[in-house]
Design a protein around this motif. Structure first.
Motif, short mmCIF file in Angstrom:
data_model
loop_
_atom_site.label_atom_id
_atom_site.label_comp_id
_atom_site.label_asym_id
_atom_site.label_seq_id
_atom_site.Cartn_x
_atom_site.Cartn_y
_atom_site.Cartn_z
N UNK A 111 59.18 50.38 55.75
CA UNK A 111 58.98 51.85 55.36
C UNK A 111 58.10 51.53 53.70
N UNK A 112 58.67 50.78 53.04
CA UNK A 112 58.14 50.58 51.54
C UNK A 112 57.41 49.30 51.61
N UNK A 113 57.12 48.43 52.46
CA UNK A 113 56.51 47.25 52.43
C UNK A 113 55.70 46.81 53.53
N UNK A 114 54.49 46.72 53.37
CA UNK A 114 53.31 46.44 54.36
C UNK A 114 52.43 45.19 53.81
N UNK A 115 52.70 43.98 54.11
CA UNK A 115 51.93 43.06 53.85
C UNK A 115 50.33 43.01 54.38
N UNK A 116 50.01 43.63 55.43
CA UNK A 116 48.92 43.75 55.94
C UNK A 116 48.43 44.94 55.73
N UNK A 117 48.82 45.71 54.72
CA UNK A 117 48.33 46.95 54.30
C UNK A 117 48.09 47.07 52.76
N UNK A 118 48.71 47.77 51.99
CA UNK A 118 48.32 47.88 50.62
C UNK A 118 48.99 46.72 49.85
N UNK A 119 49.97 46.22 50.15
CA UNK A 119 50.76 45.29 49.42
C UNK A 119 50.10 43.76 49.77
N UNK A 120 48.76 43.79 49.40
CA UNK A 120 48.05 42.50 49.72
C UNK A 120 48.26 41.57 48.46
N UNK A 121 48.77 41.92 47.26
CA UNK A 121 49.15 41.02 46.11
C UNK A 121 50.27 40.45 46.66
N UNK A 122 51.08 40.83 47.23
CA UNK A 122 52.41 40.20 47.55
C UNK A 122 52.04 39.14 48.94
N UNK A 123 51.01 39.43 49.62
CA UNK A 123 50.51 38.59 50.64
C UNK A 123 49.98 37.47 50.28
N UNK A 124 49.06 37.71 49.07
CA UNK A 124 48.45 36.67 48.49
C UNK A 124 49.49 35.56 47.92
N UNK A 125 50.75 36.11 47.17
CA UNK A 125 51.46 35.01 46.71
C UNK A 125 52.31 34.40 47.91
N UNK A 126 52.68 35.31 48.89
CA UNK A 126 53.20 34.59 50.14
C UNK A 126 52.29 33.54 50.75
N UNK A 127 50.96 33.66 50.78
CA UNK A 127 50.25 32.78 51.41
C UNK A 127 50.15 31.51 50.33
N UNK A 128 50.15 31.54 49.19
CA UNK A 128 50.12 30.57 48.30
C UNK A 128 51.59 29.69 48.39
N UNK A 129 52.64 30.55 48.38
CA UNK A 129 54.00 29.84 48.48
C UNK A 129 54.10 29.25 49.96
N UNK A 130 53.58 29.76 50.77
CA UNK A 130 53.55 28.82 52.12
C UNK A 130 52.73 27.52 51.95
N UNK A 131 51.53 27.58 51.34
CA UNK A 131 50.81 26.26 51.25
C UNK A 131 51.48 25.45 50.29
#
Length: 825
Positions: A700-720
């Motif tokens: 409801x308040x968290x959409x990585x593939x939507x508006x929360x692309x900043x967190x998605x970027x941090x997630x990708x860097x963390x996984x790497x």
């Protein structure tokens, strides 16, 4: 037939026959001398009508005959080079356009290498050094009515501008320095100036002239990429000439107006770069942007939106030129509207290179500096709408540099567009780029006078004599009734309190459970702060007690809020969370990864979870990691500077033993680091797989593939980072496979920060998974990744993304070279 014309024809025919058949040097010299009268260079020149017929009908034919006779034996018929000098004079003194074309024709038709080719090349070099190219262009500036005149101009244009290429192809290694482009085009600029000077003098004398051919030469040379060499000579001279002459200004305006449309962009680009300021551009161009649609498109669209390689002074010159005239100012306002619209476009922010966004931001600030409040009033609503949308889009970006651009432009633009409204204020780091952007917001002063730079005259206060007394060390006269001697404390030296420590009445707890209780229920803020500062060390000293309450402690720290303004609160909380995770990695990692996708968490808390997982994995994977944190408080008692920990005599004895002992095999002098297992090996999966499983499920308040692309970027860097830290672990292969599938699903993401993380993740897989397992278990994924990386390296708008893609491709090449045997010689 006209008898005068037949006489010229007969004379030329006899001369050609003599040149073709005679081997007598004197006869040939006499024949050539008799034809010189038709050039008007002798004491007894021919009639003007005869000279005109010779130049118009017979001159080119006669020059070709001279070229055909050129040989070493023929030139030696007379001593001391007399015949050669007379032969060359026809090319250097006759009609320049015909002589130039015959020279170029002879050079292109001569065998290479040959005597004739080098002779003609050297003669052409003399032709250029004698200033004859100016005569070629002057002849084309006179109004001509012959039907073949346009064809002649086209041929001349091709030969004049393409001369370095033609001579370079023919002469190859024997090319002369005067034909090099870096030497030829400055000379062409000087000759073009001479031709313009003749045009101006002709106009002053009441004669009609055309600069169309000169415009074509200028345009074609700039299209060939020679703006720097040509305009580097033209612009400084034309600046001085146009500054005080309206006639020169009108000639320059006409010169640029007649440039063909296909060359207008190259010419205007070179002029904008070469001009020293907007005044110079105004003198050289006039109101060209109001007369030519092509020029208007180049100046208001191409140079502002489609190209971004120009420096800040060039941008100032361009926009200052639009602002200098009332007829051009509407174009500046329209450019500002379009710049703000592009600047605020979320699509442009995601896809445009960062350098282009910097460029557009600078252009907006320069435009605002040139426009007044009255001009902005008419379009205030439209500008504010674009500005507010742009600020929101910039603040939503995952790149700090883009967010800072939005803050700076919003502050300056809001103050200019809506000065009576509440000002926008942001907090951002100041660096060189920030200072440059803020400096652009103020228009450059027209002139700097020394009187304006002087300090303002202000009445002296009673404190001024005291300051002088302290600085000079001597007493100064005090005004009567002054109490400054009684009130001043300048003579007191402040006491050094740099080594003092703050006394605290509350002590930190000594048990982990007491720390949890203090952080959640204590109203004593000194105790709360002391607990937070001591918690990390306490966790490492009491690992067993920490593991009993590890999840509860992690929950407390994750939800902990700053209450007392503790210095370094975020760092203390993060280090404590990392310590808990390192102490009990399985349970705490399971808790944190579960909470990352849970409801009712802020974006800041989710990014804190990612940072803690990365730091904890780094700590666990480090060999010989510390069991307790380094002391951050004041150091305890230890050896004083004068008394080292190791006695000096022991060091001397050990050195003597080493020097006098003979060893058969000398190994390492010192003891190597103790072996320590990689603690991250057994827990890597608990960190990695829960994070990668639920990224595509919006909340409801968290959409990585939507508006929360900043967190998605941090997630990708963390996984790497987790992938890179899992090198040589048992779970590296399935982690690599899962990460490549994750990258493949997001490879076309529009956010730059996310794409950078994806490319870094691919490199982490290539570095962490053994090469044999990569080719055995992930061949299809590697082929797909290779094609995608090659496409990114060529087409991605972001420079950092292209660099990361190239590095990943190099890693792939190294893996292939390592595993595949080299081809047989």
């Amino acid at each position: 037939m006209d008898p005068v014309l037949s006489t010229v024809r007969l004379t030329v025919r006899e001369a050609v026959h003599t040149l073709s058949s005679s081997e007598d040097g004197g006869c040939i010299f006499s024949t050539l001398g008799s034809l010189k009268r038709y050039l008007g260079e002798t004491e007894n020149p021919a009639l003007p009508e005869e000279q005109e017929e010779f130049a118009r009908i017979h001159f080119s034919t006669f020059l070709r005959c001279l070229v055909g006779k050129l040989s070493p034996d023929w030139l030696e018929l007379l001593p001391d080079g007399q015949l050669e000098e007379l032969w060359a004079s026809f090319f250097l003194e006759g009609p320049a356009d015909q002589a130039f074309l015959v020279l170029m024709e002879a050079i292109e038709g001569a065998a290479s290498p040959s005597f004739r080719l080098m002779k003609m090349a050297r003669l052409l070099a003399r032709f250029l050094s004698a200033g004859r190219m100016a005569a070629v262009m002057e002849g084309q500036c006179r109004q001509q009515t012959e039907p073949a005149f346009s064809l002649l101009q086209e041929t001349l244009l091709s030969k004049v501008v393409g001369l370095p290429d033609h001579l370079g192809n023919r002469l190859q290694r024997e090319n002369l320095a005067g034909f090099f482009p870096q030497n030829y085009f400055p000379l062409l600029g000087e000759e073009l100036l001479q031709a313009l000077q003749v045009v101006v003098e002709s106009l002053r004398g009441g004669l009609d002239c055309s600069v169309s051919f000169l415009s074509q030469v200028l345009g074609k040379a700039c299209v060939h990429g020679r703006q720097k060499e040509l305009l580097g000579v033209l612009v400084p001279r034309l600046t001085a000439l146009t500054q005080g002459s309206c006639l020169w200004q009108r000639v320059c305006w006409r010169l640029v107006e007649r440039v063909p449309d296909r060359a207008m962009e190259a010419v205007l680009t070179g002029l904008v770069e070469a001009a020293s300021g907007p005044e110079v551009l105004s003198w050289l161009l006039g109101n060209l942007v109001m007369k030519s649609k092509k020029a208007q498109f180049v100046m208001t669209q191409k140079l502002l939106f489609l190209q971004y390689r120009y420096t800040t002074p060039v941008l100032r010159s361009l926009l200052g030129y639009l602002a200098m005239d009332s007829q051009r100012r509407p174009l500046l306002i329209q450019a500002l509207k379009e710049l703000l619209e592009t600047w605020g476009s979320s699509s442009a922010i995601r896809r445009a290179p960062l350098a282009q966004q910097h460029y557009i931001s600078k252009a907006i600030l320069v435009c605002l500096a040139h426009l007044g409040e009255a001009e902005l009033q008419d379009c205030r609503d439209e500008l504010l709408a674009s500005l507010m949308a742009g600020v929101q889009s910039h603040l939503d970006s995952s790149l700090p540099a883009v967010r800072r651009l939005g803050m700076i432009v919003a502050e300056v633009a809001s103050a200019q567009i809506h000065p009576e409204g509440p000002p926008l204020r942001f907090q951002y780091e100041e660096d060189e780029l920030t200072r440059e952007l803020l400096a652009l917001a103020t228009p450059q002063p027209a002139a700097d006078s020394p009187s304006e730079a002087g300090p303002p005259v202000a009445p002296l206060t009673a404190e001024t004599p005291n300051e002088e007394m302290v600085s000079s060390g001597g007493p100064q006269a005090q005004p009567e009734g002054s109490d400054s001697e009684l009130d001043s404390d300048d003579e007191f030296v402040p006491y050094d309190m740099s080594g003092d420590t703050e006394l605290r009445s509350s002590k930190a707890p000594v048990y982990v459970r007491d720390c949890m209780e203090a952080l959640t229920t204590s109203e004593n803020w000194e105790r709360w702060e002391a607990t937070l500062r001591a918690l990390e060390g306490l966790i490492f000293r009491s690992p067993a007690a920490t593991q009993e309450v590890s999840v509860e402690l992690a929950k407390v720290l994750l939800h902990l809020e700053e209450k007392t303004g503790v210095a370094g609160f975020e760092g203390l909380r993060q280090r404590a969370l990392v310590a808990v995770t390192v102490t009990d990695p399985v349970r705490v990692a399971e808790y944190l990864t579960t909470q990352f996708y849970a409801l009712n968490y802020s974006l800041r808390q989710r990014m804190d979870i990612l940072d803690v997982l990365t730091l904890a994995a780094q700590e666990l994977s480090r060999p010989g990691r510390r069991q307790k944190p380094p002391q951050r408080g004041p150091p305890g008692p230890g050896p004083q500077p004068g008394s080292p920990a190791t006695p000096a005599w022991r060091a001397v004895v050990e050195e003597r033993i080493r020097s006098k002992t003979r060893r058969v095999s000398k190994g390492s002098a010192g003891q190597g680091p103790a072996a320590d297992p990689n603690k991250f090996n057994s827990v890597a999966g608990y960190f990695f797989f829960p994070l990668i499983q639920l990224f595509d499920r919006p909340l409801v308040t968290f959409d990585l593939l939507g508006d929360d692309q900043l967190v998605l970027g941090r997630l990708v860097h963390t996984l790497g980072a987790l992938m890179y830290l899992s090198v040589n672990t048992m779970v590296a292969v399935p982690m690599g496979k899962a990460l490549l599938e994750f990258v493949w699903a997001l490879r076309f993401h529009g956010d730059i920060y996310v794409r950078q993380g994806l490319l870094s993740a691919v490199s982490s897989v290539l570095l962490s998974v053994p090469a044999e397992r990569l080719l055995a278990d992930l061949p299809d994924e590697l082929l797909e990744a290779q094609s995608w990386l090659a496409d990114v390296a060529q087409k991605d708008p972001d420079e950092d993304c292209r660099t990361l893609a190239i590095k990943a491709l190099l890693l792939l090449e190294k893996l292939r070279d390592k595993l595949l045997p080299p081809p047989p010689p």
